[in-house]
Design a protein around this motif. Sequence first.
Motif, PDB file in Angstrom:
ATOM      1  N   VAL A  44       1.006  -1.094   0.088  1.00  0.00           N
ATOM      2  CA  VAL A  44       0.026  -0.053   0.008  1.00  0.00           C
ATOM      3  C   VAL A  44       0.973   1.098   0.050  1.00  0.00           C
ATOM      4  CG1 VAL A  44      -1.850   1.149   1.076  1.00  0.00           C
ATOM      5  CG2 VAL A  44      -1.785  -1.351   1.308  1.00  0.00           C
ATOM      6  N   ARG A  45       0.506   2.238  -0.851  1.00  0.00           N
ATOM      7  CA  ARG A  45       1.498   3.441  -1.068  1.00  0.00           C
ATOM      8  C   ARG A  45       1.139   4.325   0.250  1.00  0.00           C
ATOM      9  NH1 ARG A  45       0.490   5.334  -7.250  1.00  0.00           N
ATOM     10  NH2 ARG A  45       1.289   3.235  -8.387  1.00  0.00           N
ATOM     11  N   PRO A  46       2.184   5.064   0.541  1.00  0.00           N
ATOM     12  CA  PRO A  46       2.161   5.924   1.863  1.00  0.00           C
ATOM     13  C   PRO A  46       1.279   7.106   1.226  1.00  0.00           C
ATOM     14  CG  PRO A  46       4.179   6.167   0.915  1.00  0.00           C
ATOM     15  CD  PRO A  46       3.484   5.104   0.198  1.00  0.00           C
ATOM     16  N   PRO A  47       0.827   7.930   2.212  1.00  0.00           N
ATOM     17  CA  PRO A  47       0.115   9.122   1.904  1.00  0.00           C
ATOM     18  C   PRO A  47       1.114  10.164   1.485  1.00  0.00           C
ATOM     19  CG  PRO A  47      -0.235   8.279   4.184  1.00  0.00           C
ATOM     20  CD  PRO A  47       0.894   7.617   3.713  1.00  0.00           C
ATOM     21  N   GLU A  48       0.712  11.334   0.958  1.00  0.00           N
ATOM     22  CA  GLU A  48       1.332  12.335   0.038  1.00  0.00           C
ATOM     23  C   GLU A  48       2.137  12.826   1.273  1.00  0.00           C
ATOM     24  OE1 GLU A  48       0.178  16.064  -2.623  1.00  0.00           O
ATOM     25  OE2 GLU A  48      -1.247  15.066  -1.485  1.00  0.00           O
ATOM     26  N   ASN A  49       3.408  13.074   0.436  1.00  0.00           N
ATOM     27  CA  ASN A  49       4.496  13.610   1.349  1.00  0.00           C
ATOM     28  C   ASN A  49       5.179  12.940   2.541  1.00  0.00           C
ATOM     29  OD1 ASN A  49       4.444  16.173  -0.377  1.00  0.00           O
ATOM     30  ND2 ASN A  49       2.671  16.929   1.036  1.00  0.00           N
ATOM     31  N   GLN A  50       5.067  11.669   2.282  1.00  0.00           N
ATOM     32  CA  GLN A  50       5.416  10.503   3.198  1.00  0.00           C
ATOM     33  C   GLN A  50       6.082   9.491   2.412  1.00  0.00           C
ATOM     34  OE1 GLN A  50       2.909   9.205   6.235  1.00  0.00           O
ATOM     35  NE2 GLN A  50       2.025  11.164   6.791  1.00  0.00           N
ATOM     36  N   VAL A  51       7.058   8.850   2.952  1.00  0.00           N
ATOM     37  CA  VAL A  51       7.649   7.466   2.331  1.00  0.00           C
ATOM     38  C   VAL A  51       7.291   6.438   3.494  1.00  0.00           C
ATOM     39  CG1 VAL A  51       9.452   9.065   1.327  1.00  0.00           C
ATOM     40  CG2 VAL A  51       9.873   8.107   3.562  1.00  0.00           C
ATOM     41  N   LYS A  52       7.620   5.331   2.549  1.00  0.00           N
ATOM     42  CA  LYS A  52       7.262   3.927   3.481  1.00  0.00           C
ATOM     43  C   LYS A  52       8.673   3.099   3.356  1.00  0.00           C
ATOM     44  CE  LYS A  52       3.488   1.774   3.538  1.00  0.00           C
ATOM     45  NZ  LYS A  52       2.351   0.909   3.091  1.00  0.00           N
ATOM     46  N   ILE A  53       9.176   2.876   4.651  1.00  0.00           N
ATOM     47  CA  ILE A  53      10.268   1.912   4.480  1.00  0.00           C
ATOM     48  C   ILE A  53       9.719   0.286   4.956  1.00  0.00           C
ATOM     49  CG2 ILE A  53      12.416   1.404   5.924  1.00  0.00           C
ATOM     50  CD1 ILE A  53      12.885   4.302   6.326  1.00  0.00           C
ATOM     51  N   ASN A  54      10.205  -0.557   4.235  1.00  0.00           N
ATOM     52  CA  ASN A  54       9.916  -1.918   4.347  1.00  0.00           C
ATOM     53  C   ASN A  54      11.254  -2.543   4.874  1.00  0.00           C
ATOM     54  OD1 ASN A  54       7.737  -1.374   2.316  1.00  0.00           O
ATOM     55  ND2 ASN A  54       6.701  -2.921   3.297  1.00  0.00           N
ATOM     56  N   PHE A  55      11.106  -3.050   5.709  1.00  0.00           N
ATOM     57  CA  PHE A  55      12.621  -3.723   6.425  1.00  0.00           C
ATOM     58  C   PHE A  55      12.161  -5.314   6.971  1.00  0.00           C
ATOM     59  CE2 PHE A  55      10.530  -1.945  10.009  1.00  0.00           C
ATOM     60  CZ  PHE A  55      10.797  -2.707  10.985  1.00  0.00           C
ATOM     61  N   ASP A  56      13.320  -6.107   6.940  1.00  0.00           N
ATOM     62  CA  ASP A  56      13.040  -7.521   7.150  1.00  0.00           C
ATOM     63  C   ASP A  56      14.601  -7.837   7.923  1.00  0.00           C
ATOM     64  OD1 ASP A  56      11.980 -10.009   7.698  1.00  0.00           O
ATOM     65  OD2 ASP A  56      12.042 -10.599   5.795  1.00  0.00           O
ATOM     66  N   GLY A  57      14.455  -8.985   8.753  1.00  0.00           N
ATOM     67  CA  GLY A  57      15.860  -9.382   9.314  1.00  0.00           C
ATOM     68  C   GLY A  57      15.782 -10.982   9.230  1.00  0.00           C
TER      69      GLY A  57
END
Length: 404
Positions: A23-36
């Motif tokens: 799902v895309r983030p709202p306007e003027n925001q970024v999304k970070i997906n991380f995993d370990g």
Amino acid sequence: MVDFKCLKSPVIPPKPPDITNWVRPPENQVKINFDGAFNQASGEGGWGYIIRDQAGDFVAAGSGISVHLRDPLHSEAVACLAAVSGAIRVGTNRIIFESDASNLVQALKSNELDKSCSPGQSAEQYLGLLGKGNLGNSSNHVFAVEFDTVQASGLLNETNGNHVGVDLNSLVSALSEPAGYFTDDGGRNVSVPLESAQPIQAWVDYDGRARVLNVTIAPASVSTRPHRPLISHAIDLTAIFKQDMCVGFSAATGKLASSHYILAWSFRTDGVAQSIDLSRLPKVPKTPAPPPSMSTVIMIVALSCAATLVMVVVAIGQTLWLRRRAALAETLEEWELDHPHSQWQPEARPSMRQVCQYLDGEEEMHDDAVLHISNVDSIDFGSLKSLTWSSCATMSAGSLRGGR
């Protein structure tokens, strides 16, 4: 056979796994997906993250190897920390973190796994560990070794702006020494700049039976641990330690920005902690170059405009010079090409520039100079239809002066 077919259970196809779309983030925001990832046998693992903007376009990504991991949650936490560091380097602060580690997400959203030593922590000189209102409280149960690069104006018993201190329930250091180590050959004290951006090793040992604390530091370039510790002092920690204690790190700055990286660490409550293999330490992320200041941008634009203007002026000047040179260049007329024998003495033949200079009086002609016109059948001078020359005619220098 019919009854058997009726009693036979129908084959139900397996349910396809649920697929969750990004799902895309709202306007003027970024999304970070991380995993370990975590390998229980070796205690090692890896981490990775990707940053995308509101349009789903790639912004940044990173990956690395983790060592000395305790469990999968530890691996996920390392991945989350790497993602935060990546966001800092990108320079964005409106972030949505997304992970499939539900236990880590729960820990970050709630206070159930809050292992803070005490409430009321403050930044700046309190290092995010304690606060002004709880300094010295016996209920803090805080034992800390600080590596400080700022001297708090004599308030916290600090030796200088590059020191190692021991804190007991307070940020007023019980012990403080300038950061350094003693060499094994001669015991010379060598200073260690904590802000050198170079890896530094630290050993904190406490002997519960002898009640002696030893603190030793040295640059990672020093291959062996110095025998003589920087701080060695008798301290009774029984009143501070409880049955269950938490071990970790804390750091804080004021208005300035700084990065602290724990490349590796080990801990043990009974015996010597595991040695760290320095050859396997991860590399410290490079700090991105700061953007140019407004004055620098203005200077670059001004210099570019000045250089462009100079180039235009030079080009115009060169064009005008070439045109004038072409206008004054010697050009053979058609009759001269038809009668090359008329140029019987080419080295004495003046150029068009010289003729113009002679006629305008800008240059003097030698008195013995003559103008030779020979063997020309005819020359058209406008109304004079033809003029026939024979043999060789001469014209003195004086008759050329004063007009064309």
